[in-house]
Scaffold this active site. Structure first.
Site, PDB file in Angstrom:
ATOM      1  N   HIS B  46       2.682 -41.403 -73.177  1.00  0.00           N
ATOM      2  CA  HIS B  46       2.897 -41.872 -71.822  1.00  0.00           C
ATOM      3  C   HIS B  46       4.271 -41.439 -71.299  1.00  0.00           C
ATOM      4  CE1 HIS B  46       2.437 -44.388 -68.368  1.00  0.00           C
ATOM      5  NE2 HIS B  46       3.671 -44.842 -68.567  1.00  0.00           N
ATOM      6  N   GLU B  68      -3.263 -39.460 -73.459  1.00  0.00           N
ATOM      7  CA  GLU B  68      -3.004 -40.866 -73.235  1.00  0.00           C
ATOM      8  C   GLU B  68      -4.308 -41.621 -72.987  1.00  0.00           C
ATOM      9  OE1 GLU B  68      -0.384 -41.248 -69.940  1.00  0.00           O
ATOM     10  OE2 GLU B  68      -0.630 -43.410 -69.904  1.00  0.00           O
ATOM     11  N   ASN B 416       6.208 -20.297 -97.885  1.00  0.00           N
ATOM     12  CA  ASN B 416       6.197 -19.501 -99.096  1.00  0.00           C
ATOM     13  C   ASN B 416       5.578 -20.281-100.247  1.00  0.00           C
ATOM     14  OD1 ASN B 416       6.853 -17.423-100.862  1.00  0.00           O
ATOM     15  ND2 ASN B 416       8.806 -18.365-101.362  1.00  0.00           N
TER      16      ASN B 416
END
Lengths: 156, 680
Positions: B46, B68, B416
């Site tokens: 919001h 929302e 990695n």
């Protein structure tokens, strides 16, 4: 360039041995008296070290050494011209800082071809003013780090 | 409205709220029922929506609006949280993240998000999963019924007493819900104006959400109040409507009897509901409210400071430290009692001040670690691997400047580890390991350093492959390879030129670009080391300084020149007699507590002019780098000082064994020795 008003160029004039050189005022931050220099080991010969410029550690190079002119003792007249270039800030040690003058654009000629000279890359041009002959420097080339690195390698 | 001045704040806050979104989504995945999490997410979404709409980033605002809505639906039990939904939510947050990144880079945050928007809308309508659609309908009904109930499910005795008394005195109790216009910009101010009107009419007993949340604009577009008043409902509506940007006012009399009946019913329903009710934040018991209180106090007690201002403060303080050094020196020379006392006091105060300023710049590494769970989730999906991430010590604090720099190297190392460390599930099972691999991120303080470790329980690093590749790429010779220890071999993957892969892929190859990681860390004054064991896993350890600007150093003299050695790498200073120096393999060494320590003669190394005559005794600074030691031979020890690290500028970049400079009390520049570079 910002200082080219009416076709003239404002420069700082200084002396090395018996020749006069000029750098554009745009690139000059200040002119300082000689102060104590801290040597930085394993740098090129002409790098004299670093100074404390109002809290900023600034490298200084000896222009005589840089240009291959025989070095001399520093005197009361010796000055450090602080030049700015992009993100670099370097002090140039010169014999005397003479003047701030305007050079008319049309009095500037190309760098003279010097036969058998070492390296005149850093000369941007030559200005003739009545009886004076000013060598305009290309600070970028004077400070060119690639060249400095090269030198280091050779000496290293 | 020119909003450019708010851009920084907007970016900062958006990043924070995005962090919240990522974290809470991960939490939600584990506790899909937890309403506090849903509330957090809703609020974060919001706030982003509101901010981006104000700033004019429409795409961002639209997408958060949809997000929302979904959470609004979840909040009111219209839909259930399911794995598939979480995926879409993560996708949404990734999009939001990309948009904010675009804005940071000067863009306007536009991005094609039609697809994910459609998905969100479908979820919101409850037809994301056809099989659950039937479940959704009754739920919705239930929710609708619910709206006829009072929003105030729990009132305390005091509030009930007021209302009972007001009825006796001929006042009426009203429950009013005020809806603000959707484009209302200053909601907090509107609320204030509405309250002002209400207070003329009577007394507001309670509001939902509570007043402080209303003030912080922690609500959507509507809020509900309990009002005691003599005025008629129509009059109240009329007066509230005089405040602009009010969309609608719903008012009805609050029946105490109904409330009591409802409450009794609810109490009978049993514990499960009880919990839910409490989570709505109305009662004042339990952990929920305590956390809420904690949050409030956080909000109240912090202010946001621009990092540039902190830098400025730091710079000024650095100047002060330099002058302090100068004063200390003068006071010593003059040996004046009052002066000395004053200077000592000043030193102590500025020492405290330094601590305060440094801690002000400290932020928890959490800020960086936050993004990794989401990242790992994505990577495991892309690679079809089963990877869990375990974060330890996220509260460990680091200087802001270090935090800013360390993110990218960590991303690299974690990718990695996921890509090359952790094996595919089937391979893991074959090796007798659990199907899912774990990457552990660990941060902790030790001395003046912060350590960050990236540990995986994967395949380890193939020593021979690494060596062969290094030989192939001309980094080492075959003869050298023979002599390499395991650790040295592993660390080759950090060497520049180790990997020549030109292909740019989303995931790093083991070694691809790891040289960048090493460079970045070393630039920050840190170091990285690798340990690995075949089929057991690998550990990448990063050591970083706590702060980059002020360090404790040992000042030493070489002839006339002064140098500083960072105390963090100094073990001890010793003075040994010439006779105690041994020659081993053409190197001078000393026996220091049973350990053979090679000597480095700094005078020679730094070509200090005018060599002094050799003394019978040598002053030696024993320094370490990891578990390797070296003795630096100096002329004189000066002592320990706090020094301000300064760079040598961009002109002198390749200075050997010099990591920077500092300005001493007398204004002289002293170089800082990088002892790491002196230990081979």
């Amino acid at each position: 360039m910002t200082n080219e008003i009416n076709g003239s160029k404002k420069v700082i004039v200084f002396q090395l041995k018996d020749e006069e050189y000029a750098v554009s005022v745009d690139q000059v931050g200040s002119i300082e008296r000689l102060q104590s220099i801290t040597r930085v080991p394993q740098t090129a010969d002409f790098v004299k070290g670093v100074i404390n410029l109002r809290g900023v550690v600034t490298p200084v190079i000896d222009l005589r050494a840089r240009f291959g002119i025989e070095e001399s003792e520093y005197t009361n007249a010796t000055r450090i011209i602080i030049v700015y270039l992009e993100d670099m800030e370097v002090g140039l040690i010169v014999d005397v800082a003479n003047d701030v003058i305007d050079i008319p654009e049309d009095s500037i000629g190309a760098a003279p071809e010097v036969v058998g000279a070492v390296d005149v890359d850093y000369i941007a041009g030559v200005a003739k003013l009545e009886k004076r002959l000013l060598i305009l420097l290309d600070i970028q080339k004077v400070l060119s780090t690639e060249e400095v690195d090269e030198l280091k390698k050779v000496e290293g | 409205m020119d909003t450019s001045q708010y851009l920084d704040v907007f970016i900062d806050e958006s990043m924070e709220h995005l962090d919240v979104l990522y974290n809470q989504l991960l939490e939600l995945e584990n506790n899909p029922e937890d309403k506090t999490i849903i509330g957090e997410i809703f609020r974060a979404a919001h706030t982003i929506k509101g901010m981006s709409a104000t700033m004019g980033f429409q795409d961002l605002a639209n997408l958060t609006h949809n997000l929302e809505n979904v959470f609004d639906a979840i909040r009111y039990d219209k839909i259930e949280v399911q794995a598939g939904i979480i995926d879409v939510l993560f996708e949404t947050v990734d999009h939001l993240n990309a948009m904010v990144k675009d804005i940071i880079n000067g863009g306007d945050g536009t991005r094609d998000v039609t697809e994910v928007n459609v998905k969100l809308e479908n979820i919101e309508k409850g037809n994301f999963f056809s099989n659950t659609a039937s479940d959704v309908v009754p739920e919705e009904k239930h929710a609708n019924n619910g709206s006829n109930l009072h929003s105030f499910t729990s009132l305390d005795e005091f509030e009930l007493a007021i209302m009972e008394e007001s009825l006796e005195r001929g006042y009426k109790n009203y429950e009013a819900t005020i809806y603000l216009n959707e484009d209302c910009l200053l909601k907090g101010a509107r609320v204030f104006m509405v309250f002002e009107v209400l207070e003329q009419l009577g007394e507001v007993i309670k509001s939902e959400p509570p007043v402080n949340e209303l003030e912080e604009e922690n609500f959507d577009l509507s809020f509900t109040i309990l009002l005691v008043s003599k005025s008629s409902a129509d009059e109240i509506v009329h007066k509230i409507n005089k405040v602009s940007e009010i969309a609608n006012v719903e008012i009805e009399e609050f029946s105490l009897e109904n409330y009591k009946i409802n409450r009794n019913e609810e109490q009978e329903i049993g514990e499960v509901k009880e919990e839910k009710k409490e989570e709505k934040g109305s009662t004042s018991t339990d952990s929920v409210t305590t956390t809420a209180k904690k949050k409030q106090s956080n909000v109240r007690n912090t202010i946001r400071v621009n990092i540039e201002r902190l830098d400025m403060l730091m710079n000024l303080f650095e100047e002060l430290v330099i002058d302090r050094g100068r004063l200390e020196q003068i006071s010593e020379e003059l040996n004046h009692n009052d002066l000395r006392e004053t200077v000592e006091r000043m030193s102590r105060i500025s020492g405290d001040l330094q601590d305060v300023i440094l801690t002000m710049r400290m932020v928890p590494i959490n800020q960086v670690f936050n993004r990794f769970p989401g990242m790992i989730r994505q990577i495991s999906r892309d690679l079809n691997k089963n990877i869990a991430i375990d974060i330890i010590g996220a509260e460990t604090e680091l200087d802001r400047t270090v935090i800013d720099e360390i993110g990218d190297p960590l991303v690299h190392l974690i990718r990695n580890a996921a890509d090359h460390g952790i094996e595919l599930p089937e391979d893991r099972v074959k090796k007798g390991k659990t199907e899912h691999g774990t990457i552990t991120l660990k941060a902790y303080h030790s001395g003046n350093h912060v350590f960050i470790e990236i540990i995986d329980d994967g395949a380890g690093i193939p020593r021979n492959k690494v060596l062969n590749k290094a030989i192939e790429n001309g980094i080492i010779t075959e003869a050298e390879a023979e002599t390499y220890t395991d650790q040295q071999a592993y660390e080759l993957i950090l060497a520049s030129g180790f990997s020549t892969t030109q292909q740019v892929s989303d995931l790093s190859g083991r070694g691809v670009g790891l040289d960048v990681v090493k460079t970045t860390i070393e630039r920050l004054g840190g170091s990285i080391s690798i340990e690995a064991e075949p089929d057991k896993g690998s550990t990448f350890s990063i050591q970083l300084p706590l702060t980059l600007s002020i360090i404790s150093a040992l000042l030493i003299e070489l002839q006339e020149e002064k140098y500083a050695i960072p105390l963090s790498s100094v073990i001890e200073t010793v003075i040994v007699h010439k006779d105690e120096i041994f020659h081993a393999h053409h190197k001078m060494v000393i026996d220091f507590r049973g350990k053979v320590v090679p000597l480095v003669f700094l005078n020679e190394f730094f070509n200090v002019p005018k060599m002094k005559e050799q003394d019978d005794y040598l002053s030696i600074v024993v320094v370490k780098r990891g578990d390797k030691w070296a003795g630096l031979v100096v002329d004189t020890f000066i002592g320990q000082h706090e020094v301000v690290l300064k760079s040598l500028g961009n002109y002198l970049t390749n200075t050997k064994a010099i990591s920077g400079a500092t300005i001493l009390g007398d204004g002289q520049v002293a170089l800082i020795i990088d002892s790491n570079a002196l230990i081979k």
